[in-house]
Motif scaffolding. Structure first.
Motif, mmCIF file in Angstrom:
data_model
loop_
_atom_site.group_PDB
_atom_site.id
_atom_site.type_symbol
_atom_site.label_atom_id
_atom_site.label_comp_id
_atom_site.label_asym_id
_atom_site.label_seq_id
_atom_site.Cartn_x
_atom_site.Cartn_y
_atom_site.Cartn_z
ATOM 1 N N ARG A 51 14.451 -0.151 -9.526
ATOM 2 C CA ARG A 51 14.492 1.278 -9.249
ATOM 3 C C ARG A 51 13.069 1.803 -9.190
ATOM 4 N NH1 ARG A 51 19.681 3.088 -10.018
ATOM 5 N NH2 ARG A 51 19.001 5.253 -10.084
ATOM 6 N N VAL A 52 12.788 2.638 -8.193
ATOM 7 C CA VAL A 52 11.458 3.193 -8.019
ATOM 8 C C VAL A 52 11.564 4.702 -7.889
ATOM 9 C CG1 VAL A 52 10.577 1.095 -6.916
ATOM 10 C CG2 VAL A 52 11.541 2.917 -5.506
ATOM 11 N N SER A 53 10.418 5.363 -7.876
ATOM 12 C CA SER A 53 10.398 6.816 -7.784
ATOM 13 C C SER A 53 10.819 7.275 -6.382
ATOM 14 C CB SER A 53 8.991 7.331 -8.114
ATOM 15 O OG SER A 53 8.046 6.761 -7.231
ATOM 16 N N PRO A 54 11.232 8.541 -6.241
ATOM 17 C CA PRO A 54 11.765 9.014 -4.946
ATOM 18 C C PRO A 54 10.786 8.887 -3.784
ATOM 19 C CG PRO A 54 12.301 10.560 -6.699
ATOM 20 C CD PRO A 54 11.366 9.553 -7.291
ATOM 21 N N SER A 55 9.523 9.260 -3.996
ATOM 22 C CA SER A 55 8.547 9.188 -2.911
ATOM 23 C C SER A 55 8.299 7.746 -2.490
ATOM 24 C CB SER A 55 7.229 9.840 -3.337
ATOM 25 O OG SER A 55 7.408 11.218 -3.580
ATOM 26 N N THR A 56 8.280 6.836 -3.450
ATOM 27 C CA THR A 56 8.090 5.427 -3.121
ATOM 28 C C THR A 56 9.231 4.923 -2.256
ATOM 29 O OG1 THR A 56 6.955 5.103 -5.241
ATOM 30 C CG2 THR A 56 7.705 3.126 -4.083
ATOM 31 N N ASN A 57 10.452 5.249 -2.636
ATOM 32 C CA ASN A 57 11.620 4.828 -1.861
ATOM 33 C C ASN A 57 11.595 5.441 -0.458
ATOM 34 O OD1 ASN A 57 14.063 3.773 -1.086
ATOM 35 N ND2 ASN A 57 15.273 4.822 -2.612
ATOM 36 N N PHE A 58 11.312 6.737 -0.388
ATOM 37 C CA PHE A 58 11.288 7.427 0.908
ATOM 38 C C PHE A 58 10.230 6.841 1.833
ATOM 39 C CE2 PHE A 58 9.156 10.837 3.349
ATOM 40 C CZ PHE A 58 10.146 11.084 4.275
ATOM 41 N N LEU A 59 9.018 6.668 1.320
ATOM 42 C CA LEU A 59 7.927 6.170 2.164
ATOM 43 C C LEU A 59 8.163 4.717 2.576
ATOM 44 C CD1 LEU A 59 4.803 7.721 0.374
ATOM 45 C CD2 LEU A 59 5.851 8.429 2.530
ATOM 46 N N LEU A 60 8.729 3.917 1.672
ATOM 47 C CA LEU A 60 8.983 2.511 2.003
ATOM 48 C C LEU A 60 10.035 2.396 3.104
ATOM 49 C CD1 LEU A 60 8.419 -0.462 1.438
ATOM 50 C CD2 LEU A 60 10.167 -0.387 -0.351
ATOM 51 N N SER B 288 15.413 5.786 -8.030
ATOM 52 C CA SER B 288 16.525 5.377 -7.179
ATOM 53 C C SER B 288 16.354 3.905 -6.845
ATOM 54 C CB SER B 288 16.579 6.217 -5.891
ATOM 55 O OG SER B 288 15.348 6.111 -5.192
ATOM 56 N N LEU B 289 17.458 3.254 -6.489
ATOM 57 C CA LEU B 289 17.442 1.827 -6.193
ATOM 58 C C LEU B 289 17.006 1.601 -4.750
ATOM 59 C CD1 LEU B 289 18.116 -1.045 -7.233
ATOM 60 C CD2 LEU B 289 20.405 -0.735 -6.266
ATOM 61 N N VAL B 290 16.027 0.717 -4.562
ATOM 62 C CA VAL B 290 15.548 0.375 -3.226
ATOM 63 C C VAL B 290 16.319 -0.841 -2.730
ATOM 64 C CG1 VAL B 290 13.525 -0.259 -1.866
ATOM 65 C CG2 VAL B 290 13.271 1.243 -3.832
ATOM 66 N N LEU C 260 1.739 6.764 -6.898
ATOM 67 C CA LEU C 260 0.691 7.700 -7.313
ATOM 68 C C LEU C 260 1.119 9.143 -7.083
ATOM 69 C CD1 LEU C 260 -2.540 5.929 -5.994
ATOM 70 C CD2 LEU C 260 -1.875 6.273 -8.374
ATOM 71 N N ILE C 261 1.784 9.399 -5.976
ATOM 72 C CA ILE C 261 2.259 10.755 -5.686
ATOM 73 C C ILE C 261 3.229 11.226 -6.766
ATOM 74 C CG2 ILE C 261 3.713 12.090 -4.109
ATOM 75 C CD1 ILE C 261 2.432 10.511 -1.813
ATOM 76 N N ASP C 262 4.189 10.381 -7.117
ATOM 77 C CA ASP C 262 5.191 10.790 -8.104
ATOM 78 C C ASP C 262 4.622 10.833 -9.512
ATOM 79 O OD1 ASP C 262 7.198 11.187 -6.264
ATOM 80 O OD2 ASP C 262 7.881 9.119 -6.325
ATOM 81 N N ASN C 263 3.645 9.987 -9.815
ATOM 82 C CA ASN C 263 3.005 10.056 -11.136
ATOM 83 C C ASN C 263 2.303 11.391 -11.329
ATOM 84 O OD1 ASN C 263 3.826 7.526 -11.950
ATOM 85 N ND2 ASN C 263 1.932 6.500 -11.360
ATOM 86 N N ALA D 223 0.830 -1.202 0.000
ATOM 87 C CA ALA D 223 0.000 0.000 0.000
ATOM 88 C C ALA D 223 0.865 1.254 0.000
ATOM 89 C CB ALA D 223 -0.929 -0.010 1.214
ATOM 90 N N ILE D 224 1.957 1.219 0.769
ATOM 91 C CA ILE D 224 2.892 2.353 0.793
ATOM 92 C C ILE D 224 3.501 2.570 -0.589
ATOM 93 C CG2 ILE D 224 5.212 2.947 1.587
ATOM 94 C CD1 ILE D 224 3.267 3.810 3.592
ATOM 95 N N LYS D 225 3.861 1.478 -1.259
ATOM 96 C CA LYS D 225 4.446 1.591 -2.602
ATOM 97 C C LYS D 225 3.444 2.182 -3.579
ATOM 98 C CE LYS D 225 6.663 -2.022 -4.074
ATOM 99 N NZ LYS D 225 6.962 -3.458 -4.308
ATOM 100 N N VAL D 226 2.184 1.764 -3.473
ATOM 101 C CA VAL D 226 1.142 2.320 -4.342
ATOM 102 C C VAL D 226 0.998 3.817 -4.101
ATOM 103 C CG1 VAL D 226 -1.348 2.319 -4.792
ATOM 104 C CG2 VAL D 226 -0.129 0.152 -4.596
ATOM 105 N N ALA D 227 0.979 4.225 -2.824
ATOM 106 C CA ALA D 227 0.846 5.651 -2.502
ATOM 107 C C ALA D 227 2.010 6.461 -3.064
ATOM 108 C CB ALA D 227 0.761 5.825 -0.984
#
Length: 283
Positions: free
Chosen positions: A133-142, A125-127, A113-116, A106-110
């Protein structure tokens, strides 16, 4: 030497050794999918040697309790039945790991969506927990969700529920046949997993909604600016503006977002007690 040979040829000792090895293999079969899939155990990028060591450590902690319950003496001698039990344990481990990972999905989905909506999908960036590699907000929130989960002791609750799963659905117990009452159990379990998956996606959308709404207002504002002053290049003006607004709104709502995440994560862990029972274990 003859005493040692006689000791090794002892039938009771051979039986105990067989039971111990078979039971250890069954416990490992349930633990391996969990260690492989659950993000706070390191994720897919963790070296396999580390995962193997973690599996052995967890198995060594769980083995004595399961052995003392008499699980070894109840194991079948047939290799075919042992193979069925191994497959059952892998299925149970995969199911528990999938449910325990839904809050992080769910965090990854959020984050995605934020970065889209903010136009940050090209900055990836690499998680460490994922081989991608995922978007910055996805990495930060995860990463923040994993730290929060450990800080609040969620891993201890998960390990306790995992140990209880061996008590409610012992390794030597077969799943009910998929007919009659067994079919109803499988259908109920599948319905629960499907419902939890849908709720995880909905939770991700809910977490990202404040940012999406803010970006929508920014787009409306830029549309009005473009209408009133066509000479202004709103496309290049809007990119940094939407990114800044997205970050600001996300940080302002971070406390609520983490509360939603932890509530969902603890609810998922609580289901670790119900799932073994739903799959035919003891209540």
């Amino acid at each position: 030497m003859s005493e040692l040979s006689g000791f090794l040829q002892n039938t009771a000792l051979q039986t105990m050794a067989f039971e111990a090895v078979a039971l250890a293999a069954l416990i490992a079969a349930r633990l391996i999918p969990i260690v492989q899939m659950v993000p706070y155990f390191g994720g897919k990028a963790t070296p396999q040697t580390v995962k193997l060591a973690l599996t052995i450590t967890l198995g060594a902690l769980i083995f004595p309790t399961v052995w003392m319950q008499g699980a070894g003496a109840e194991l079948p001698e047939s290799s075919a039945l042992l193979t069925v039990l191994l497959l059952k344990e892998v299925l149970v481990g995969f199911t528990l790991a999938f449910v325990a990972s839904l809050s992080f999905e769910a965090i990854k989905v959020a984050g995605q969506l934020i970065d889209n909506n903010a136009g940050l999908t090209q900055a990836t960036s690499l998680v460490p927990q994922l081989p991608e590699r995922v978007s910055p907000s996805t990495n930060f929130l995860l990463q923040l969700s994993i730290v929060t989960f450990f800080t609040l002791g969620g891993h201890r609750v998960f390990l306790w529920g995992l140990a209880k799963s061996f008590e409610r659905l012992p390794p030597q117990a077969l799943l009910p046949a998929p007919v009659g009452e067994g079919a109803a159990m499988f259908a109920e379990t599948a319905d629960l997993i499907l419902r939890l998956s849908v709720e995880a996606i909905a939770l991700g959308v809910l977490m990202a909604f404040p940012v999406i709404a803010a970006i929508l207002l920014v787009n409306v504002f830029l549309a009005l600016v473009n209408k009133s002053a066509p000479q202004i290049n709103v496309f290049f003006l809007g990119m940094p503006l939407k990114a800044a607004i997205a970050v600001a709104v996300m940080l302002l709502g971070l406390d609520v977002l983490l509360d939603l995440f932890m509530d969902r994560a603890l609810d998922d862990i609580a289901l670790l007690h119900a799932l073994p029972t739903m799959m035919g274990g003891d209540p």
